[in-house]
Design a protein around this motif. Sequence first.
Motif, PDB file in Angstrom:
ATOM      1  N   ILE A  37     -24.843  -9.247   6.895  1.00  0.00           N
ATOM      2  CA  ILE A  37     -24.586  -8.101   6.017  1.00  0.00           C
ATOM      3  C   ILE A  37     -24.354  -8.582   4.586  1.00  0.00           C
ATOM      4  O   ILE A  37     -24.946  -8.062   3.643  1.00  0.00           O
ATOM      5  CB  ILE A  37     -23.372  -7.289   6.520  1.00  0.00           C
ATOM      6  N   GLU A  38     -23.483  -9.574   4.438  1.00  0.00           N
ATOM      7  CA  GLU A  38     -23.193 -10.126   3.105  1.00  0.00           C
ATOM      8  C   GLU A  38     -24.476 -10.615   2.436  1.00  0.00           C
ATOM      9  O   GLU A  38     -24.700 -10.364   1.259  1.00  0.00           O
ATOM     10  CB  GLU A  38     -22.190 -11.286   3.205  1.00  0.00           C
ATOM     11  N   TRP A  39     -25.325 -11.310   3.192  1.00  0.00           N
ATOM     12  CA  TRP A  39     -26.537 -11.887   2.641  1.00  0.00           C
ATOM     13  C   TRP A  39     -27.551 -10.807   2.293  1.00  0.00           C
ATOM     14  O   TRP A  39     -28.115 -10.805   1.196  1.00  0.00           O
ATOM     15  CB  TRP A  39     -27.133 -12.889   3.630  1.00  0.00           C
ATOM     16  N   LEU A  40     -27.805  -9.877   3.218  1.00  0.00           N
ATOM     17  CA  LEU A  40     -28.815  -8.846   2.983  1.00  0.00           C
ATOM     18  C   LEU A  40     -28.422  -7.885   1.862  1.00  0.00           C
ATOM     19  O   LEU A  40     -29.272  -7.426   1.106  1.00  0.00           O
ATOM     20  CB  LEU A  40     -29.088  -8.063   4.266  1.00  0.00           C
ATOM     21  N   LEU A  41     -27.136  -7.571   1.761  1.00  0.00           N
ATOM     22  CA  LEU A  41     -26.685  -6.662   0.701  1.00  0.00           C
ATOM     23  C   LEU A  41     -26.321  -7.406  -0.583  1.00  0.00           C
ATOM     24  O   LEU A  41     -25.988  -6.777  -1.582  1.00  0.00           O
ATOM     25  CB  LEU A  41     -25.478  -5.848   1.173  1.00  0.00           C
ATOM     26  N   ARG A  42     -26.365  -8.725  -0.533  1.00  0.00           N
ATOM     27  CA  ARG A  42     -26.045  -9.549  -1.717  1.00  0.00           C
ATOM     28  C   ARG A  42     -24.649  -9.187  -2.246  1.00  0.00           C
ATOM     29  O   ARG A  42     -24.435  -9.078  -3.452  1.00  0.00           O
ATOM     30  CB  ARG A  42     -27.095  -9.356  -2.806  1.00  0.00           C
ATOM     31  N   LEU A  43     -23.696  -8.995  -1.334  1.00  0.00           N
ATOM     32  CA  LEU A  43     -22.379  -8.499  -1.718  1.00  0.00           C
ATOM     33  C   LEU A  43     -21.625  -9.454  -2.642  1.00  0.00           C
ATOM     34  O   LEU A  43     -20.974  -9.014  -3.588  1.00  0.00           O
ATOM     35  CB  LEU A  43     -21.540  -8.177  -0.478  1.00  0.00           C
ATOM     36  N   GLU A  44     -21.716 -10.753  -2.388  1.00  0.00           N
ATOM     37  CA  GLU A  44     -21.005 -11.699  -3.261  1.00  0.00           C
ATOM     38  C   GLU A  44     -21.543 -11.631  -4.689  1.00  0.00           C
ATOM     39  O   GLU A  44     -20.781 -11.532  -5.654  1.00  0.00           O
ATOM     40  CB  GLU A  44     -21.136 -13.125  -2.716  1.00  0.00           C
ATOM     41  N   ASP A  45     -22.874 -11.667  -4.841  1.00  0.00           N
ATOM     42  CA  ASP A  45     -23.486 -11.562  -6.174  1.00  0.00           C
ATOM     43  C   ASP A  45     -23.175 -10.216  -6.816  1.00  0.00           C
ATOM     44  O   ASP A  45     -22.902 -10.123  -8.012  1.00  0.00           O
ATOM     45  CB  ASP A  45     -25.008 -11.723  -6.093  1.00  0.00           C
ATOM     46  N   THR A  46     -23.232  -9.164  -6.011  1.00  0.00           N
ATOM     47  CA  THR A  46     -22.979  -7.818  -6.521  1.00  0.00           C
ATOM     48  C   THR A  46     -21.564  -7.710  -7.066  1.00  0.00           C
ATOM     49  O   THR A  46     -21.349  -7.224  -8.179  1.00  0.00           O
ATOM     50  CB  THR A  46     -23.209  -6.775  -5.409  1.00  0.00           C
ATOM     51  N   ARG A  47     -20.590  -8.173  -6.292  1.00  0.00           N
ATOM     52  CA  ARG A  47     -19.195  -8.130  -6.759  1.00  0.00           C
ATOM     53  C   ARG A  47     -19.002  -8.961  -8.016  1.00  0.00           C
ATOM     54  O   ARG A  47     -18.264  -8.579  -8.918  1.00  0.00           O
ATOM     55  CB  ARG A  47     -18.259  -8.664  -5.674  1.00  0.00           C
ATOM     56  N   GLN A  48     -19.657 -10.103  -8.071  1.00  0.00           N
ATOM     57  CA  GLN A  48     -19.496 -11.024  -9.195  1.00  0.00           C
ATOM     58  C   GLN A  48     -20.061 -10.459 -10.499  1.00  0.00           C
ATOM     59  O   GLN A  48     -19.501 -10.669 -11.564  1.00  0.00           O
ATOM     60  CB  GLN A  48     -20.180 -12.350  -8.852  1.00  0.00           C
TER      61      GLN A  48
END
Length: 182
Positions: free
Chosen positions: A132-143
């Motif tokens: 989920i984190e990888w497909l939604l790019r959550l870390e990059d998105t939050r950053q």
Amino acid sequence: MCLLIGPTGVGKTLLLKTLQTGNYHASKGSAVEAGEDFPATIPTTGTNLMNIVVHKKKEVTVRELGGSMGPIWHSYYKDQDAFMVDVSNRCQVSAACIQLLEMLSHSQTSSTPVLILLNKKDVPSIMSNSEIEWLLRLEDTRQHATQKITVLEISAKTGLGLDRVSRWIFDNHREPAPQTQS
């Protein structure tokens, strides 16, 4: 008013109906006990307005926009608060990521706190958290986002995490500015 958006079939209507009943608090057990039916829903093709009471203190109107209305969601962003994703539907996550990034990059959402709901955590075929984190790019998105982003794992069907959704709405809902007459 809060705005609830997300692709078709992610559980937005069921979420609102479950929040409206208030039957989701951890102390009460799951929202749907064995043999109990959860509220019937049909896909929202336009908009759906529903009032919910959060923390037994504040009534909030939530506007749900059907997933098929994605091309005109931007017309409603001034009320935007929550974006919902179905984490059991691998084929849909890429489209959800694009819609999420479009919403986050819109000028009307630049300072709005955003709640990302990862729904259907009760389904056996869900993706792993790392997928989920990888497909939604959550870390990059939050950053890189200008917004304060909160991500919650939920099940609109069982009530898992809905007490935290209610708390987030209570803490982050903005009252509309009073209308001034000229």
